[in-house]
Scaffold this active site. Structure first.
Site, PDB file in Angstrom:
ATOM      1  N   GLN A   1      25.048 -58.784 -66.373  1.00 19.84           N
ATOM      2  CA  GLN A   1      24.074 -59.442 -65.501  1.00 19.84           C
ATOM      3  C   GLN A   1      23.804 -60.901 -65.877  1.00 19.84           C
ATOM      4  O   GLN A   1      23.649 -61.762 -65.017  1.00 19.84           O
ATOM      5  CB  GLN A   1      22.769 -58.643 -65.518  1.00 19.84           C
ATOM      6  CG  GLN A   1      21.905 -58.903 -64.306  1.00 19.84           C
ATOM      7  CD  GLN A   1      20.869 -57.807 -64.133  1.00 19.84           C
ATOM      8  OE1 GLN A   1      19.872 -57.767 -64.848  1.00 19.84           O
ATOM      9  NE2 GLN A   1      21.101 -56.919 -63.187  1.00 19.84           N
TER      10      GLN A   1
ATOM     11  N   ALA B   1      24.898 -63.902 -69.186  1.00 24.83           N
ATOM     12  CA  ALA B   1      25.728 -64.130 -70.368  1.00 24.83           C
ATOM     13  C   ALA B   1      24.991 -63.788 -71.655  1.00 24.83           C
ATOM     14  O   ALA B   1      25.601 -63.321 -72.625  1.00 24.83           O
ATOM     15  CB  ALA B   1      26.180 -65.588 -70.404  1.00 24.83           C
TER      16      ALA B   1
ATOM     17  N   HIS C   1      18.288 -66.036 -70.264  1.00 23.68           N
ATOM     18  CA  HIS C   1      18.985 -66.050 -68.984  1.00 23.68           C
ATOM     19  C   HIS C   1      19.717 -67.367 -68.756  1.00 23.68           C
ATOM     20  O   HIS C   1      20.109 -67.669 -67.635  1.00 23.68           O
ATOM     21  CB  HIS C   1      17.985 -65.833 -67.832  1.00 23.68           C
ATOM     22  CG  HIS C   1      17.285 -64.510 -67.879  1.00 23.68           C
ATOM     23  ND1 HIS C   1      16.219 -64.270 -68.711  1.00 23.68           N
ATOM     24  CD2 HIS C   1      17.517 -63.362 -67.212  1.00 23.68           C
ATOM     25  CE1 HIS C   1      15.809 -63.025 -68.548  1.00 23.68           C
ATOM     26  NE2 HIS C   1      16.578 -62.448 -67.656  1.00 23.68           N
TER      27      HIS C   1
END
Length: 682
Positions: free
Chosen positions: A425, A427, A472
């Protein structure tokens, strides 16, 4: 029981025991670290003798008796023991009893690593792939296949085993988990390592059938294995068999039993030696002691003769050491139409979606899975929107939060003929999947001599923008690039995204697509060019072909006033923005793929300009960018007018949430402009 089955088992058991003895007696010759099956023979033979040519197996490093039962000769196993050229598994590249086999009439075995418990996920991926092929009427087998996953009890404490068991019961997969429990790890006993054994642990996985057996008794083991095989073949559901066995040999030849085991412990284990147990059972059935002795002598002589032959066999030619790093690529030419007439520009995320859609439409063996990619959401970036609705939950589905399974299962899927496209979803969450990537996927083609390349596409949204925060926004390409045996693309626009996605699928090797989430929708100012005409369905852009997205003027080049910027991903747009401040002076290379790397384009362009800057979004210290800069310095030294410059993010552990702090850390066009002004002064 059929006496002939017991006599066959006795023959194999004598063979295995003789092999262990001759290895121990010839330690200077059997110099590479190895384990033997001594004490485990009964359960291994009972299972191995029942596997068929329709089945798949993931043995572990102590399963030599199982391999003998499948039909491997002592000589073949010895070739691996001694790392000889004709070792049928790896050509002298990997340890003893680490099999892989793709041979007519034999159980199929993909790459087996040494990492304990790691095979549980690829093995479960094989069962998952078989279940999918069966659901689509695509399986070509004489009988319903069983996937065998053999594990030592100590390895069941690995978290990745839990991921495998969870998926096996969630998807009701046709897999047989064989657990061999000898109560030892290396020097740690069961009571030190676990609060429960594998049988008790398996009780927490609803839907996983389980059995116990005395694995030192061949008759009991045969009956239990027969029941487990029948259950999986008929019910197409998972089962776990916990076999208690003695450990009569060393942990390995490098960690010998006398270093850590007491005489009391050894005597306790000797009471359950499978060899005298089977001997007595055969005597009770009316077989004479003379016949059993004759079989033993025949097998002992055979082992001695084959050991001599294996010693005399040729070592691998050193010229072969670079063979089989990758399988031959199925995508070597740029094909299709990159800019079809009458088409509207699309954003990168839609180009990726359309590429996967077209692949799934054309190839029924193609499936797509990951977290939140199913019908309800279609991906957190809507990168899988519509796919589940078109192709159904068998082909497009959500996984649990299990990055290790998402990555590692692709090895098993590929081994049975399924071609997976999977997604991590973000890295920043790839790290729990790195173990599978390193141990199972990157080494598979090399260590199987090309028999089992992993054909898989692993999609990873990457990069920072707009306050994504520390978990994220990370960039991970330098870490991935230290791994050999995978290919890595990093597209910067919709057309490249589609062409590279198709190439990744057809390549036939493990390919990672790094997809900058800040470019997905072209919402970042200055990234509008990431939105472009979508190529047609046949467009394929091979890995390893850089693109010159901006050329310097001939006048600036001739006057020594030019510079080349090497970039990828978001860096391409920082470079384009900065180039506006240097009329005709900047040439920009978009790498498009990082492994393989288009070194010809890079080095030839650098030599033309004499000045070069490598741009990255990663923290600069010890990065791919610095590595590439050093390579350019080595290969272009006499053509350079200045040291190769680099620009990247500040060397901090994470991207902060606050947008001002994020901007301070990241490169941008203004920072690049300052660096280029310094470079162009040389």
């Amino acid at each position: 029981m059929d006496k002939e089955i017991l006599l066959e088992a006795w023959s194999h058991m004598c063979t295995a025991r003789s092999m262990a003895d001759i290895y121990d007696a010839n330690r200077p010759i059997a110099k590479y670290v190895h384990s033997t099956s001594r004490g485990h023979e009964a359960i291994q033979l009972a299972v191995g003798m029942q596997l068929t040519g329709s089945d798949y197996a993931s043995p572990y490093y102590r399963d030599e008796s199982m391999l003998l039962a499948m039909g491997m000769s002592p000589y073949e196993l010895m070739l691996q023991l001694l790392a000889k050229a004709e070792d049928p598994f790896s050509g002298g590249r990997t340890y003893y009893s680490h099999p892989n086999l793709k041979r007519e009439g034999f159980c199929k075995m993909p790459h087996q690593s040494s990492a304990t418990g790691m095979q549980a996920i690829p093995a479960t991926g094989m069962a998952h792939g078989i279940a999918y092929l069966e659901s689509q009427g695509l399986l070509n087998a004489h009988e319903a296949p069983v996937v065998l996953c053999s594990l030592g009890d100590g390895s069941v404490t690995e978290g990745e085993v839990a991921e495998a068991l969870q998926m096996a019961v969630l998807k009701r997969l046709p897999i047989f988990y064989l657990i061999q429990d000898n109560d030892w790890g290396i020097s740690a006993s069961g009571s030190e390592m676990r609060a429960m054994d594998a049988y008790e642990y398996a009780g927490g996985f609803k839907g996983l059938q389980r059995m116990r057996v005395d694995g030192s008794d061949f008759i009991k083991s045969w009956t239990a294995a027969l029941q487990c095989m029948a259950y999986v073949r008929e019910q197409r559901a998972p089962i776990l068999l916990h076999a208690k066995v003695p450990l009569l040999g060393h942990h390995t030849s490098g960690v010998r039993k006398e270093w850590y085991r007491s005489e009391e412990d050894m005597n306790k284990h000797l009471k359950d030696d499978p060899l005298p147990k089977l001997y007595q059972q055969l005597i009770n059935m009316g077989v004479s002691a003379e016949e059993l002795k004759e079989i033993d002598e025949i097998e002992t002589d055979k082992v001695a003769q084959q050991f001599k032959q294996a010693i005399a066999a040729q070592d691998p030619a050193v010229e072969t050491v670079m063979d089989h790093i990758f399988a031959p690529s199925g995508a070597t030419e740029e094909t299709g139409i990159r800019k079809p007439e009458g088409k509207e520009p699309v954003v990168m995320v839609d180009a990726a979606l359309h590429a996967v859609d077209e692949l799934m439409k054309r190839h029924p063996e193609c499936i797509f899975y990951g977290q939140d990619v199913g019908a309800r959401l279609g991906g957190v970036f809507r990168e899988a929107a519509t796919l589940a609705g078109k192709y159904g939950d068998d082909r497009v589905f959500n996984t649990p939060i299990q990055e290790a399974y998402i990555v590692g299962s692709t090895a098993g899927m590929s081994a049975v003929g399924v071609k997976p496209i999977v997604e991590i979803q973000f890295a920043d969450y790839v790290w729990t999947g790195i173990n599978q990537l390193v141990c199972e996927i990157t080494k598979s083609c090399y260590l199987t001599m090309g028999k089992f390349p992993v054909s898989a596409v692993i999609r990873i949204p990457i990069g920072a923008y707009g306050g994504g925060g520390p978990y994220h926004s990370g960039s991970i390409e330098s870490t991935l690039l230290t791994l050999k045996g995978i290919k890595i693309a990093y597209p910067s626009n919709a057309a490249d995204m589609k062409g590279l996605m198709k190439a990744a699928y057809y390549d036939g090797n493990p390919c990672i697509m790094l997809e900058h989430k800040g470019l997905y929708w072209s919402k970042n100012p200055g990234t509008e060019l990431a939105r472009c005409i979508e190529p047609d369905e046949d467009y394929v852009l091979p890995f390893g072909r850089a693109n010159i997205v901006l050329k310097a003027s001939d006048e600036c080049v001739n006057n020594g006033e030019s510079c080349v910027v090497i970039a990828y991903g978001m860096g391409v747009y920082w470079a384009l923005a900065a180039a506006k401040n240097f009329s005709g002076m900047i040439e920009i290379i978009d790498l498009r793929s990082l492994q393989p790397l288009d070194e010809n384009t890079i080095m030839n362009t650098v030599k033309k300009h004499g000045k070069c800057l490598v741009l990255t979004e990663e923290s600069l210290l010890n990065s791919f960018a610095e590595s590439l800069a050093a390579r350019i310095m080595q290969q272009c030294f006499t053509s350079l007018d200045a040291p190769v410059a680099t620009l990247g993010a500040l060397n901090v552990p994470a991207i902060p949430l606050n947008t001002a702090l994020e901007a301070e850390i990241l490169p941008n066009a203004d920072k690049l402009t300052v660096k280029l002004m310094e470079l162009l002064k040389y």
